[in-house]
Motif scaffolding. Sequence first.
Motif, mmCIF file in Angstrom:
data_model
loop_
_atom_site.group_PDB
_atom_site.id
_atom_site.type_symbol
_atom_site.label_atom_id
_atom_site.label_comp_id
_atom_site.label_asym_id
_atom_site.label_seq_id
_atom_site.Cartn_x
_atom_site.Cartn_y
_atom_site.Cartn_z
ATOM 1 N N GLU A 66 1.053 -1.408 0.348
ATOM 2 C CA GLU A 66 -0.121 -0.253 0.307
ATOM 3 C C GLU A 66 0.514 1.402 0.019
ATOM 4 O OE1 GLU A 66 -2.243 0.802 3.499
ATOM 5 O OE2 GLU A 66 -3.512 2.222 2.180
ATOM 6 N N ASP A 86 -0.193 -5.084 3.034
ATOM 7 C CA ASP A 86 -0.591 -3.964 3.801
ATOM 8 C C ASP A 86 0.051 -3.882 4.810
ATOM 9 O OD1 ASP A 86 -2.116 -1.695 5.510
ATOM 10 O OD2 ASP A 86 -3.945 -2.271 4.458
ATOM 11 N N ASP A 89 -2.890 -2.134 8.382
ATOM 12 C CA ASP A 89 -4.556 -1.471 8.271
ATOM 13 C C ASP A 89 -5.206 -1.307 9.686
ATOM 14 O OD1 ASP A 89 -6.014 -2.205 7.133
ATOM 15 O OD2 ASP A 89 -6.828 -4.566 7.124
ATOM 16 N N GLY A 90 -5.916 -0.247 9.217
ATOM 17 C CA GLY A 90 -6.269 0.502 10.524
ATOM 18 C C GLY A 90 -5.382 1.111 10.580
ATOM 19 N N THR A 91 -5.189 2.422 9.904
ATOM 20 C CA THR A 91 -4.182 3.415 10.602
ATOM 21 C C THR A 91 -4.920 4.396 11.531
ATOM 22 O OG1 THR A 91 -2.644 3.793 8.428
ATOM 23 C CG2 THR A 91 -2.908 5.024 9.634
ATOM 24 N N GLU A 93 -7.636 3.733 13.642
ATOM 25 C CA GLU A 93 -7.820 2.699 14.515
ATOM 26 C C GLU A 93 -6.341 3.593 15.148
ATOM 27 O OE1 GLU A 93 -10.253 2.036 14.914
ATOM 28 O OE2 GLU A 93 -10.653 1.985 12.773
ATOM 29 N N SER A 175 -15.194 2.923 11.659
ATOM 30 C CA SER A 175 -14.604 4.013 11.453
ATOM 31 C C SER A 175 -15.320 3.918 9.606
ATOM 32 C CB SER A 175 -13.083 4.093 10.650
ATOM 33 O OG SER A 175 -12.562 3.995 11.719
ATOM 34 N N HIS A 176 -15.397 3.393 9.384
ATOM 35 C CA HIS A 176 -16.185 3.549 7.394
ATOM 36 C C HIS A 176 -17.372 3.105 7.533
ATOM 37 C CE1 HIS A 176 -11.251 3.869 7.794
ATOM 38 N NE2 HIS A 176 -11.830 4.605 6.931
ATOM 39 N N GLY A 201 -12.130 -2.344 13.754
ATOM 40 C CA GLY A 201 -11.518 -1.785 12.523
ATOM 41 C C GLY A 201 -10.810 -2.908 11.846
ATOM 42 N N SER A 202 -10.604 -2.346 10.609
ATOM 43 C CA SER A 202 -9.458 -3.365 9.792
ATOM 44 C C SER A 202 -9.527 -4.600 9.814
ATOM 45 C CB SER A 202 -7.687 -2.836 10.742
ATOM 46 O OG SER A 202 -7.167 -4.002 11.901
ATOM 47 N N LYS A 205 -11.361 -7.455 11.156
ATOM 48 C CA LYS A 205 -13.699 -8.379 10.971
ATOM 49 C C LYS A 205 -13.014 -9.478 9.987
ATOM 50 C CE LYS A 205 -13.696 -4.478 8.991
ATOM 51 N NZ LYS A 205 -13.124 -3.610 9.643
ATOM 52 N N TYR A 217 -20.082 -10.265 6.846
ATOM 53 C CA TYR A 217 -19.120 -9.314 6.608
ATOM 54 C C TYR A 217 -19.193 -8.240 5.493
ATOM 55 C CZ TYR A 217 -14.647 -6.008 6.243
ATOM 56 O OH TYR A 217 -14.343 -4.859 5.627
ATOM 57 N N ILE A 223 -12.930 -0.572 -0.931
ATOM 58 C CA ILE A 223 -11.606 -1.059 -0.391
ATOM 59 C C ILE A 223 -10.985 -1.467 -1.496
ATOM 60 C CG2 ILE A 223 -12.579 -0.803 2.069
ATOM 61 C CD1 ILE A 223 -11.909 -3.820 2.197
ATOM 62 N N MET A 224 -9.258 -1.231 -0.685
ATOM 63 C CA MET A 224 -8.246 -1.158 -1.902
ATOM 64 C C MET A 224 -8.050 -3.078 -1.698
ATOM 65 S SD MET A 224 -8.559 1.170 -2.892
ATOM 66 C CE MET A 224 -6.695 1.708 -3.721
ATOM 67 N N ASP A 227 -5.800 -4.369 1.277
ATOM 68 C CA ASP A 227 -6.957 -4.956 2.754
ATOM 69 C C ASP A 227 -7.441 -5.648 2.662
ATOM 70 O OD1 ASP A 227 -6.475 -1.751 3.223
ATOM 71 O OD2 ASP A 227 -8.172 -1.051 1.953
ATOM 72 N N ARG A 259 -8.665 -1.493 -6.787
ATOM 73 C CA ARG A 259 -10.333 -1.029 -5.570
ATOM 74 C C ARG A 259 -10.861 -1.591 -5.826
ATOM 75 N NH1 ARG A 259 -12.561 3.375 -3.320
ATOM 76 N NH2 ARG A 259 -10.528 4.568 -3.767
#
Length: 277
Positions: A66, A86, A89-91, A93, A175-176, A201-202, A205, A217, A223-224, A227, A259
Amino acid sequence: MDFISTYRTAFIAALEAGAAILEVYNSNEFNVTRKSDDTPVTLADMKSHQIIHSLLESTNIPVLSEEDSPEHQKKIKTEGKYWLIDPLDGTREFISRNGEFTVNIALVENKQPVFGIIYIPCNNLLFAGAKNQGAYMWEEIAPGNAPSVSFFMSNKIKLPLSKSNDVLTVVASKSHLSPETIDFIKSIDQKFKPVQILQSGSSIKFCKIATGEADLYPRMDSIMEWDTAAGQAIIEAAGGCVLTWPDGDTLRCIHTDFRNPNFLAVAPGRECKQFFP
Ligand SMILES: Nc1ncnc2c1ncn2[C@@H]1O[C@H](COP(=O)(O)O)[C@@H](OP(=O)(O)O)[C@H]1O
Ligand SMILES: [Mg+2]
């Protein structure tokens, strides 16, 4: 189970990266900046990136992270085999100090993740799985020097874990949370009562799906690939699936901009089709 020795370098990289991330986490020097897509990046993302890159380069398999420059990312040949990582992952958080961040390392072959590691440094939890070789978790794996292959072999916990109740559990981002994801959860709630909702987060899941702690989930925003690749490999090795939504095709690493489309991950033992139109 050969994957523990075959991919030993990836195990070493994940744990060493975890140590570097925690060193930054325990300091107050996060050095938060914004990338061109306006997402945050910290000193911990960059340290983890450098450690994983330098260790995985010894495998002679190309590495795509990433945090590589877009120019480097475009140069990697994604036709054959490559590492897709990554580093953190979860920057978000990480910055909010809730501990819900991971290190993700996947090996992609012919556009499909065939091996994945997710490390949660704050919980000392490690997850890994490989195509046709099963998925496992390990507890009390401290960041830093990796234990021996024989230690991993004798302390592995096979996934999925046995599930204790029949409630359908949906896990979603902390967060999203897109409006489309909320609509999907509402529709599931109407059809499959009672439904329990967890937020984390991240790639934690993906780990909850692979263990069976959660059943679904839904990710109805894009997301990328870094991720998702490690999490997808682990879920599939555990017997679950990660399918594009609403088409129901297996998610693949085929996108020139890295993506993903919308997807739904389903835990091992749950019939996927019932959740699709
Ligand atoms: N709309 C979006 N487009 C691209 N990436 C997104 C996104 N929403 C979330 N992400 C990324 O998805 C990752 C996990 O987020 P979440 O905790 O919501 O599941 C984070 O990655 P990074 O922390 O590696 O940047 C976040 O930046
Ligand atoms: Mg990241």
